[in-house]
Design a protein around this motif. Sequence first.
Motif, PDB file in Angstrom:
ATOM      1  N   GLU A 121       0.836  -1.204   0.000  1.00 19.33           N
ATOM      2  CA  GLU A 121       0.000   0.000   0.000  1.00 19.33           C
ATOM      3  C   GLU A 121       0.873   1.257   0.000  1.00 19.33           C
ATOM      4  OE1 GLU A 121      -4.207   1.380   0.428  1.00 19.33           O
ATOM      5  OE2 GLU A 121      -3.236  -0.490  -0.156  1.00 19.33           O
ATOM      6  N   VAL A 122       1.915   1.245   0.824  1.00 14.07           N
ATOM      7  CA  VAL A 122       2.810   2.404   0.876  1.00 14.07           C
ATOM      8  C   VAL A 122       3.564   2.550  -0.441  1.00 14.07           C
ATOM      9  CG1 VAL A 122       4.750   3.469   2.066  1.00 14.07           C
ATOM     10  CG2 VAL A 122       3.030   2.232   3.378  1.00 14.07           C
ATOM     11  N   LEU A 123       4.051   1.458  -0.989  1.00 18.63           N
ATOM     12  CA  LEU A 123       4.763   1.537  -2.269  1.00 18.63           C
ATOM     13  C   LEU A 123       3.867   2.078  -3.383  1.00 18.63           C
ATOM     14  CD1 LEU A 123       6.875  -1.756  -2.460  1.00 18.63           C
ATOM     15  CD2 LEU A 123       7.695   0.550  -2.032  1.00 18.63           C
ATOM     16  N   GLU A 124       2.614   1.655  -3.411  1.00 16.18           N
ATOM     17  CA  GLU A 124       1.699   2.093  -4.466  1.00 16.18           C
ATOM     18  C   GLU A 124       1.494   3.603  -4.437  1.00 16.18           C
ATOM     19  OE1 GLU A 124      -0.177   0.781  -7.020  1.00 16.18           O
ATOM     20  OE2 GLU A 124       1.060  -1.017  -6.858  1.00 16.18           O
ATOM     21  N   ILE A 125       1.369   4.170  -3.250  1.00 17.07           N
ATOM     22  CA  ILE A 125       1.114   5.603  -3.140  1.00 17.07           C
ATOM     23  C   ILE A 125       2.411   6.399  -3.229  1.00 17.07           C
ATOM     24  CG2 ILE A 125       0.256   7.428  -1.606  1.00 17.07           C
ATOM     25  CD1 ILE A 125      -1.705   5.220  -0.507  1.00 17.07           C
ATOM     26  N   ASN A 126       3.410   6.009  -2.449  1.00 15.84           N
ATOM     27  CA  ASN A 126       4.628   6.817  -2.312  1.00 15.84           C
ATOM     28  C   ASN A 126       5.623   6.641  -3.446  1.00 15.84           C
ATOM     29  OD1 ASN A 126       3.352   7.288   0.118  1.00 15.84           O
ATOM     30  ND2 ASN A 126       5.155   6.979   1.371  1.00 15.84           N
ATOM     31  N   LEU A 127       5.491   5.583  -4.220  1.00 22.55           N
ATOM     32  CA  LEU A 127       6.413   5.357  -5.332  1.00 22.55           C
ATOM     33  C   LEU A 127       5.676   5.310  -6.675  1.00 22.55           C
ATOM     34  CD1 LEU A 127       9.207   4.770  -6.477  1.00 22.55           C
ATOM     35  CD2 LEU A 127       8.861   2.350  -5.898  1.00 22.55           C
ATOM     36  N   LEU A 152      10.645  15.777  -6.521  1.00 21.66           N
ATOM     37  CA  LEU A 152      10.010  14.660  -5.832  1.00 21.66           C
ATOM     38  C   LEU A 152      10.202  14.845  -4.332  1.00 21.66           C
ATOM     39  CD1 LEU A 152      11.462  11.721  -7.990  1.00 21.66           C
ATOM     40  CD2 LEU A 152       9.631  13.341  -8.570  1.00 21.66           C
ATOM     41  N   THR A 153       9.155  14.616  -3.559  1.00 23.47           N
ATOM     42  CA  THR A 153       9.268  14.717  -2.108  1.00 23.47           C
ATOM     43  C   THR A 153       9.738  13.397  -1.536  1.00 23.47           C
ATOM     44  OG1 THR A 153       7.528  16.391  -1.965  1.00 23.47           O
ATOM     45  CG2 THR A 153       8.052  15.185   0.042  1.00 23.47           C
ATOM     46  N   GLY A 154      10.980  13.392  -1.065  1.00 25.05           N
ATOM     47  CA  GLY A 154      11.543  12.220  -0.420  1.00 25.05           C
ATOM     48  C   GLY A 154      11.439  12.336   1.090  1.00 25.05           C
ATOM     49  N   SER A 155      12.515  11.985   1.757  1.00 29.94           N
ATOM     50  CA  SER A 155      12.561  11.977   3.214  1.00 29.94           C
ATOM     51  C   SER A 155      13.991  11.687   3.620  1.00 29.94           C
ATOM     52  CB  SER A 155      11.636  10.878   3.755  1.00 29.94           C
ATOM     53  OG  SER A 155      11.912  10.592   5.117  1.00 29.94           O
ATOM     54  N   VAL A 156      14.355  12.049   4.843  1.00 28.83           N
ATOM     55  CA  VAL A 156      15.658  11.594   5.336  1.00 28.83           C
ATOM     56  C   VAL A 156      15.725  10.071   5.326  1.00 28.83           C
ATOM     57  CG1 VAL A 156      16.283  13.602   6.723  1.00 28.83           C
ATOM     58  CG2 VAL A 156      14.817  11.835   7.729  1.00 28.83           C
ATOM     59  N   MET A 157      14.551   9.402   5.361  1.00 37.85           N
ATOM     60  CA  MET A 157      14.536   7.941   5.314  1.00 37.85           C
ATOM     61  C   MET A 157      14.931   7.413   3.940  1.00 37.85           C
ATOM     62  SD  MET A 157      14.037   7.281   8.319  1.00 37.85           S
ATOM     63  CE  MET A 157      13.670   8.375   9.680  1.00 37.85           C
ATOM     64  N   ALA A 158      15.073   8.297   2.952  1.00 36.22           N
ATOM     65  CA  ALA A 158      15.601   7.905   1.650  1.00 36.22           C
ATOM     66  C   ALA A 158      17.112   7.790   1.664  1.00 36.22           C
ATOM     67  CB  ALA A 158      15.187   8.922   0.586  1.00 36.22           C
ATOM     68  N   ALA A 175      11.659   2.064   1.646  1.00 35.18           N
ATOM     69  CA  ALA A 175      11.952   1.523   0.320  1.00 35.18           C
ATOM     70  C   ALA A 175      11.480   2.485  -0.771  1.00 35.18           C
ATOM     71  CB  ALA A 175      11.276   0.164   0.154  1.00 35.18           C
ATOM     72  N   ALA A 176      10.275   3.020  -0.608  1.00 35.96           N
ATOM     73  CA  ALA A 176       9.734   3.937  -1.612  1.00 35.96           C
ATOM     74  C   ALA A 176      10.571   5.204  -1.713  1.00 35.96           C
ATOM     75  CB  ALA A 176       8.281   4.288  -1.269  1.00 35.96           C
ATOM     76  N   ALA A 179      13.796   4.644  -3.415  1.00 33.44           N
ATOM     77  CA  ALA A 179      13.589   4.490  -4.858  1.00 33.44           C
ATOM     78  C   ALA A 179      13.428   5.832  -5.550  1.00 33.44           C
ATOM     79  CB  ALA A 179      12.366   3.614  -5.120  1.00 33.44           C
ATOM     80  N   LEU A 180      12.895   6.831  -4.839  1.00 33.35           N
ATOM     81  CA  LEU A 180      12.734   8.151  -5.450  1.00 33.35           C
ATOM     82  C   LEU A 180      14.076   8.779  -5.815  1.00 33.35           C
ATOM     83  CD1 LEU A 180       9.833   9.833  -3.432  1.00 33.35           C
ATOM     84  CD2 LEU A 180       9.729   8.442  -5.507  1.00 33.35           C
ATOM     85  N   VAL A 181      15.117   8.447  -5.067  1.00 29.78           N
ATOM     86  CA  VAL A 181      16.444   8.958  -5.421  1.00 29.78           C
ATOM     87  C   VAL A 181      16.873   8.386  -6.769  1.00 29.78           C
ATOM     88  CG1 VAL A 181      18.868   9.079  -4.743  1.00 29.78           C
ATOM     89  CG2 VAL A 181      17.079   9.274  -3.003  1.00 29.78           C
ATOM     90  N   GLY A 182      16.600   7.096  -6.971  1.00 34.36           N
ATOM     91  CA  GLY A 182      16.914   6.490  -8.258  1.00 34.36           C
ATOM     92  C   GLY A 182      16.113   7.088  -9.390  1.00 34.36           C
ATOM     93  N   LEU A 183      14.824   7.339  -9.154  1.00 36.08           N
ATOM     94  CA  LEU A 183      14.005   7.970 -10.186  1.00 36.08           C
ATOM     95  C   LEU A 183      14.495   9.383 -10.485  1.00 36.08           C
ATOM     96  CD1 LEU A 183      10.347   6.886  -9.314  1.00 36.08           C
ATOM     97  CD2 LEU A 183      11.771   6.107 -11.222  1.00 36.08           C
TER      98      LEU A 183
END
Length: 273
Positions: A121-127, A152-158, A175-176, A179-183
Amino acid sequence: MAGRFEGKVALITGAARGQGRGHAVRLAQEGADIIAVDICRQIDAVAYPLATSADLAETVSEVEALDRRIVAVEADVRDTKAMQAAVDEGITALGGVDIVLANAGIGMIRDGVEPATAFREVLEINLVGVWNTVHAAAPAMIEQGRGGSIVLTGSVMALTGRGGIGNAGMEGYGAAKHALVGLTRSWANWLAPHHIRVNSVHPTGVNTPMIMNEAMQEVLATMPADGPDMSNLMDVQLVEVSDISNAVAWLVSDEARYVTGVALPVDAGFLVK
């Protein structure tokens, strides 16, 4: 005197409240028109109340009070067709899109949700939602031929593993955001020939309903004393929405015209502690 974003149109997801509303108002203050998208309904798996239609209406009111145009659409970022329709509606009404802030995301998943479901659910929305947002807008930005900027809005958790606390939803969040850093880097390469820059911003905890809710506070309160240090280096527990909006406004401005592919922390020193 014209603002930095006079004549620009900004697409912002998660725009009904929190960082999304803050970004909408900040860019509108400097001349931007806004395409504001938010789901405006509760998602069953989420542990805290999500934004409502009334919240989105407040964003509209605040932008219009600045004498800027705004198109507000209730849409789920997980829904590819709904996101394309929202972007198309905004482009038709406002004359294009120059800035994309893929900001929509969720945090805590409620107790009782099956772990694999919580993770997905988190991956679907956040990624996937971020992917849908950018791919709904980028073709129009390319066709316009006037460049642009995406954040893209990431987080320190990225950028750290400190959020991995054995909770499937939080693992999905980390995880999401990683992944935003890669995107960010992939899309920076894809879009550079079209003079479209792509960056990500990575806040520490921000004073918004995603953090300031009972479910999140319970998780933080029950973290073991010998667990990861979740505090900031600087003497502040949470940063404000305006701190993130200021960074975003710089990233999408001409002042950062040669900044692309960057993961920018706004973290009060969280990552270097």
